[in-house]
Design an enzyme around this catalytic site. Sequence first.
Site, PDB file in Angstrom:
ATOM      1  N   SER A 138       0.756  -1.317   0.067  1.00 36.29           N
ATOM      2  CA  SER A 138       0.080  -0.101   0.050  1.00 36.29           C
ATOM      3  C   SER A 138       0.763   1.247  -0.020  1.00 36.29           C
ATOM      4  O   SER A 138       2.083   1.144   0.537  1.00 36.29           O
ATOM      5  CB  SER A 138      -0.803   0.075   1.234  1.00 36.29           C
ATOM      6  OG  SER A 138      -1.511   1.314   1.494  1.00 36.29           O
ATOM      7  N   TYR A 151      -1.646  -0.042  10.534  1.00 38.40           N
ATOM      8  CA  TYR A 151      -2.094  -0.385   9.275  1.00 38.40           C
ATOM      9  C   TYR A 151      -0.723  -0.256   8.283  1.00 38.40           C
ATOM     10  O   TYR A 151      -0.267  -1.039   7.976  1.00 38.40           O
ATOM     11  CB  TYR A 151      -3.253   0.113   8.673  1.00 38.40           C
ATOM     12  CG  TYR A 151      -3.391  -0.240   7.461  1.00 38.40           C
ATOM     13  CD1 TYR A 151      -3.650  -1.507   6.967  1.00 38.40           C
ATOM     14  CD2 TYR A 151      -3.626   0.740   6.171  1.00 38.40           C
ATOM     15  CE1 TYR A 151      -3.943  -1.879   5.536  1.00 38.40           C
ATOM     16  CE2 TYR A 151      -3.393   0.321   4.842  1.00 38.40           C
ATOM     17  CZ  TYR A 151      -3.687  -0.776   4.622  1.00 38.40           C
ATOM     18  OH  TYR A 151      -3.826  -1.448   3.124  1.00 38.40           O
TER      19      TYR A 151
HETATM   20  N1  NDP Z   1      -8.643  -0.615  -1.124  1.00 40.58           N
HETATM   21  C1  NDP Z   1      -7.650   0.194  -0.798  1.00 40.58           C
HETATM   22  O1  NDP Z   1      -7.825   1.372  -0.845  1.00 40.58           O
HETATM   23  C2  NDP Z   1      -6.347  -0.535  -0.889  1.00 40.58           C
HETATM   24  C3  NDP Z   1      -6.172  -1.830  -0.250  1.00 40.58           C
HETATM   25  N2  NDP Z   1      -5.146  -2.340  -0.147  1.00 40.58           N
HETATM   26  C4  NDP Z   1      -4.656  -3.729   0.129  1.00 40.58           C
HETATM   27  O2  NDP Z   1      -5.348  -4.378  -0.885  1.00 40.58           O
HETATM   28  C5  NDP Z   1      -5.556  -5.756  -0.270  1.00 40.58           C
HETATM   29  C6  NDP Z   1      -7.076  -5.936  -0.645  1.00 40.58           C
HETATM   30  O3  NDP Z   1      -8.014  -5.026  -0.188  1.00 40.58           O
HETATM   31  P1  NDP Z   1      -9.355  -4.837  -1.065  1.00 40.58           P
HETATM   32  O4  NDP Z   1      -9.571  -5.527  -1.763  1.00 40.58           O
HETATM   33  O5  NDP Z   1      -9.132  -3.136  -1.229  1.00 40.58           O
HETATM   34  O6  NDP Z   1     -10.318  -5.081   0.263  1.00 40.58           O
HETATM   35  P2  NDP Z   1     -11.580  -5.922   0.396  1.00 40.58           P
HETATM   36  O7  NDP Z   1     -12.198  -5.725   1.923  1.00 40.58           O
HETATM   37  O8  NDP Z   1     -12.465  -5.576  -0.676  1.00 40.58           O
HETATM   38  O9  NDP Z   1     -10.984  -7.477   0.357  1.00 40.58           O
HETATM   39  C7  NDP Z   1     -10.148  -7.722   1.276  1.00 40.58           C
HETATM   40  C8  NDP Z   1     -10.124  -9.379   0.953  1.00 40.58           C
HETATM   41  O10 NDP Z   1      -8.903  -9.981   1.964  1.00 40.58           O
HETATM   42  C9  NDP Z   1      -9.631 -11.149   2.759  1.00 40.58           C
HETATM   43  N3  NDP Z   1      -9.396 -11.294   4.064  1.00 40.58           N
HETATM   44  C10 NDP Z   1      -9.455 -10.324   4.977  1.00 40.58           C
HETATM   45  N4  NDP Z   1      -8.854 -10.964   6.088  1.00 40.58           N
HETATM   46  C11 NDP Z   1      -8.678 -12.354   5.772  1.00 40.58           C
HETATM   47  C12 NDP Z   1      -8.368 -13.377   6.633  1.00 40.58           C
HETATM   48  N5  NDP Z   1      -8.000 -13.142   8.064  1.00 40.58           N
HETATM   49  N6  NDP Z   1      -8.019 -14.583   6.061  1.00 40.58           N
HETATM   50  C13 NDP Z   1      -8.071 -14.732   4.504  1.00 40.58           C
HETATM   51  N7  NDP Z   1      -8.833 -13.489   3.933  1.00 40.58           N
HETATM   52  C14 NDP Z   1      -8.907 -12.421   4.564  1.00 40.58           C
HETATM   53  C15 NDP Z   1     -11.075 -10.888   2.518  1.00 40.58           C
HETATM   54  O11 NDP Z   1     -11.974 -12.117   2.489  1.00 40.58           O
HETATM   55  P3  NDP Z   1     -12.765 -12.707   3.387  1.00 40.58           P
HETATM   56  O12 NDP Z   1     -13.411 -11.521   4.288  1.00 40.58           O
HETATM   57  O13 NDP Z   1     -13.833 -13.627   2.726  1.00 40.58           O
HETATM   58  O14 NDP Z   1     -11.878 -13.443   4.219  1.00 40.58           O
HETATM   59  C16 NDP Z   1     -11.228 -10.064   1.112  1.00 40.58           C
HETATM   60  O15 NDP Z   1     -11.200 -11.187   0.064  1.00 40.58           O
HETATM   61  C17 NDP Z   1      -5.452  -5.639   1.221  1.00 40.58           C
HETATM   62  O16 NDP Z   1      -4.221  -6.202   1.791  1.00 40.58           O
HETATM   63  C18 NDP Z   1      -5.391  -4.193   1.296  1.00 40.58           C
HETATM   64  O17 NDP Z   1      -4.670  -3.774   2.507  1.00 40.58           O
HETATM   65  C19 NDP Z   1      -3.819  -1.659  -0.586  1.00 40.58           C
HETATM   66  C20 NDP Z   1      -4.012  -0.110  -0.780  1.00 40.58           C
HETATM   67  C21 NDP Z   1      -5.260   0.204  -0.962  1.00 40.58           C
HETATM   68  O1  LIG Z   2      -4.163   0.922   1.917  1.00 43.86           O
HETATM   69  C1  LIG Z   2      -4.954   1.710   1.421  1.00 43.86           C
HETATM   70  C2  LIG Z   2      -4.800   2.921   1.365  1.00 43.86           C
HETATM   71  S1  LIG Z   2      -4.822   4.081   2.514  1.00 43.86           S
HETATM   72  O2  LIG Z   2      -6.312   4.155   2.782  1.00 43.86           O
HETATM   73  O3  LIG Z   2      -3.938   3.664   3.537  1.00 43.86           O
HETATM   74  O4  LIG Z   2      -4.631   5.343   1.923  1.00 43.86           O
END
Ligand code: NDP
Ligand SMILES: O=CCS(=O)(=O)O
Length: 252
Positions: A138, A151
């Site tokens: 991120s 985070y």
């Molecule tokens: N959206 C944003 O602005 C940004 C997101 N990210 C990163 O991108 C990644 C994906 O996030 P994003 O798609 O945005 O968010 P979502 O919440 O849409 O998706 C998150 C995914 O992670 C899974 N997950 C969470 N906790 C667990 C766990 N304990 N075990 C297994 N699976 C888990 C969830 O599945 P389930 O709940 O079914 O387990 C879900 O499929 C993350 O690592 C996030 O930190 C990075 C930068 C920016």
């Molecule tokens: O990882 C997610 C982007 S932000 O919310 O930390 O800017």
Amino acid sequence: MPNTVFITGATSGFGEACARRFASAGWNLVMTGRRQERLSALKEELQQQCKVHTITLDVRHQEDIQRAVSELPDDFSDIHTLINNAGLALGTEPADECDTEQWINMIDTNIKGLVMMTHALLPALKKNNSGSIINIGSVAGTWPYPGGNVYGGTKAFVKQFSLNLRCDLLGTGVRVTNIEPGLAETEFSVVRFNGDQSKADAVYDGMQPLTADDIADTVFWTASRPDHVNINSLEIMPTQQAWSGFAVDRKS
Ligand SMILES: NC(=O)C1=CN([C@@H]2O[C@H](COP(=O)(O)OP(=O)(O)OC[C@H]3O[C@@H](n4cnc5c(N)ncnc54)[C@H](OP(=O)(O)O)[C@@H]3O)[C@@H](O)[C@H]2O)C=CC1
Ligand SMILES: O=CCS(=O)(=O)O
């Protein structure tokens, strides 16, 4: 024989979009996540295009990771690309007001889950002298902001772990990339604000965030570079996001 991609957190957001993107290119999929109904629905849809194996898996449980990998069916055991995507942010309170259970959850998921998943799949990845580990970091792993505390710390870990892993894998043909997205509208903020949709919507109000498809395209592009090309890291922001200056506590 199509390549196989192993995606953690395929039930939503980036992971789900990656599943669709790789499936559309004919890759076989191993999709994991905690929400089994979502995995089943996605499998039903995508198995029209490719072979799909789903595993209900909480990446915080190390024995479950080991079991999931050791029980991969033969058709799916030859993993070409691991997308370490499962992760979450919880809260934006200043450090002293944070719930430490939420801190532990982020550390267990974003750090421990990612390293254990990587460790479990390294033998399969190394076997072919090619392939990729694509970690979803991120911008928060580089740039601090108020309330980012743990985070951001977990994503800084992912960034440095990715670099160090690359050193360890030199000579194996296995590539390592850290993708570092900025604001992207998925379920991320709904989770961060404990289901409060209006707080989540406010994060993207009046601007055009990245989409899950933007990130999936980038991940797919990274995985499909020629074998001799390693994308070390990619920071991706919406055009309408940039940095701010230092904060100063002026007493007078
Ligand atoms: N959206 C944003 O602005 C940004 C997101 N990210 C990163 O991108 C990644 C994906 O996030 P994003 O798609 O945005 O968010 P979502 O919440 O849409 O998706 C998150 C995914 O992670 C899974 N997950 C969470 N906790 C667990 C766990 N304990 N075990 C297994 N699976 C888990 C969830 O599945 P389930 O709940 O079914 O387990 C879900 O499929 C993350 O690592 C996030 O930190 C990075 C930068 C920016
Ligand atoms: O990882 C997610 C982007 S932000 O919310 O930390 O800017």
